[in-house]
Design an enzyme around this catalytic site. Structure first.
Site, PDB file in Angstrom:
ATOM      1  CB  ALA A   1      -0.926  -0.002   1.223  1.00 52.88           C
TER       2      ALA A   1
ATOM      3  CG  ASN B   1       1.630  -6.837   6.357  1.00 52.15           C
ATOM      4  OD1 ASN B   1       2.426  -7.517   6.982  1.00 52.15           O
ATOM      5  ND2 ASN B   1       0.398  -7.236   6.112  1.00 52.15           N
TER       6      ASN B   1
ATOM      7  CG  HIS C   1      -0.146   3.776   4.296  1.00 55.99           C
ATOM      8  ND1 HIS C   1      -0.211   2.946   5.388  1.00 55.99           N
ATOM      9  CD2 HIS C   1      -1.089   3.330   3.418  1.00 55.99           C
ATOM     10  CE1 HIS C   1      -1.125   2.015   5.175  1.00 55.99           C
ATOM     11  NE2 HIS C   1      -1.667   2.232   3.998  1.00 55.99           N
TER      12      HIS C   1
END
Length: 271
Positions: free
Chosen positions: A128, A194, A224
């Protein structure tokens, strides 16, 4: 190509919807014992051209016997622990989506040894997030300061340690509930960290990557952000991802990151 896939959960099923036009002759999927019948039923909703090429097995012996050319793991930390070494020792390259499993230093060492023994590679997709190439490029210079901030809606943190102390259903403000290392985050929040693990492995390592995890009621997807300071460069990356329809914990970009690895394997150019 004969593609092997470990897991037929959210990521696996989303991935199957994208494989129709690729030059994949066979697909063998490893599912948990007792999940075969449900998986076969779910396959009916997949593109017919993909479903016709797919076979399910429920044990690692049968999976290895199928002799896939390339394997993608989409099933979580336990799958990496239980199957990763056997696949790598058999000489088959393995894409590890559940990168946080590598926070276990013993498992990491085992997988590296297995890859060397089998002359195979463990491939860690960006998932991601982006920018792992420049992080990995700068890492040998050392003295890297890396901070990561992961923000998701409260319901994405259901079933995690924060849910034991905070009523996520009624949370009405931004809550920073975790600060620690990438290793600590990956161990405590295995389904949500992750990205932190990928950044750590590309950059300065699990124990020198600082992580903040955030629940935000106003968040509509998974965000993120990370900031890097090194002797060679200073930069920041900010990404807002749409969550997967089947699992709010997972960004849809993760599925496309796996697709990229498959396309790179098949095509004349890898980028």
């Amino acid at each position: 190509m004969h593609l092997g896939v470990i897991g037929f959960g959210n990521i696996g099923k989303e991935l199957f919807m994208l494989l129709e036009d690729l030059d994949i002759a066979r697909i063998t999927v490893l599912v948990r014992p007792g999940r075969m019948e449900a998986a076969v039923e779910q396959l009916e909703s997949m593109p017919q051209a993909v479903a016709a090429r797919t076979t399910f097995v429920d044990g690692i012996t049968a999976f290895l016997a199928a002799q896939s050319d390339f394997v993608v793991e989409t099933a979580g930390h336990d799958a990496v622990l239980n199957y990763g070494a056997d696949i790598l020792k058999s000489g088959v390259d393995l894409v590890v989506v559940s990168i946080g499993a590598l926070a276990d230093s013993a498992l990491y060492d085992t997988l590296v040894a297995a890859a060397r023994m089998g002359k195979a590679r463990m491939i860690l997709p960006p998932g991601a997030v982006g920018g792992l190439d420049i992080l990995a490029g700068l890492a040998p210079a050392g003295d890297m300061q890396l901070r990561y901030f992961g923000t998701k809606p409260p319901k994405a943190w259901a079933g995690t340690p924060v849910a034991q102390t905070v009523d996520l259903d009624t949370l009405d403000h931004v809550l920073e509930f975790f600060r620690g290392t990438a290793r600590e985050a990956a161990c405590a929040y295995p389904k949500n960290a992750n990205v932190a693990a990928a950044l750590a492995l590309a950059g300065g390592g699990f124990d020198d990557t600082h992580v903040t995890l955030i629940a935000d009621p106003a968040a509509t997807g998974n965000s993120h952000r990370y900031e890097l300071i090194s002797p060679l460069a200073t930069f920041s990356v900010d990404i807002a991802n749409k969550a997967s329809g089947g699992n709010v914990k997972t960004s849809l970009a993760t599925v496309y990151s796996v697709l990229r690895e498959i396309r790179n394997r098949l095509g004349p150019i890898a980028i």
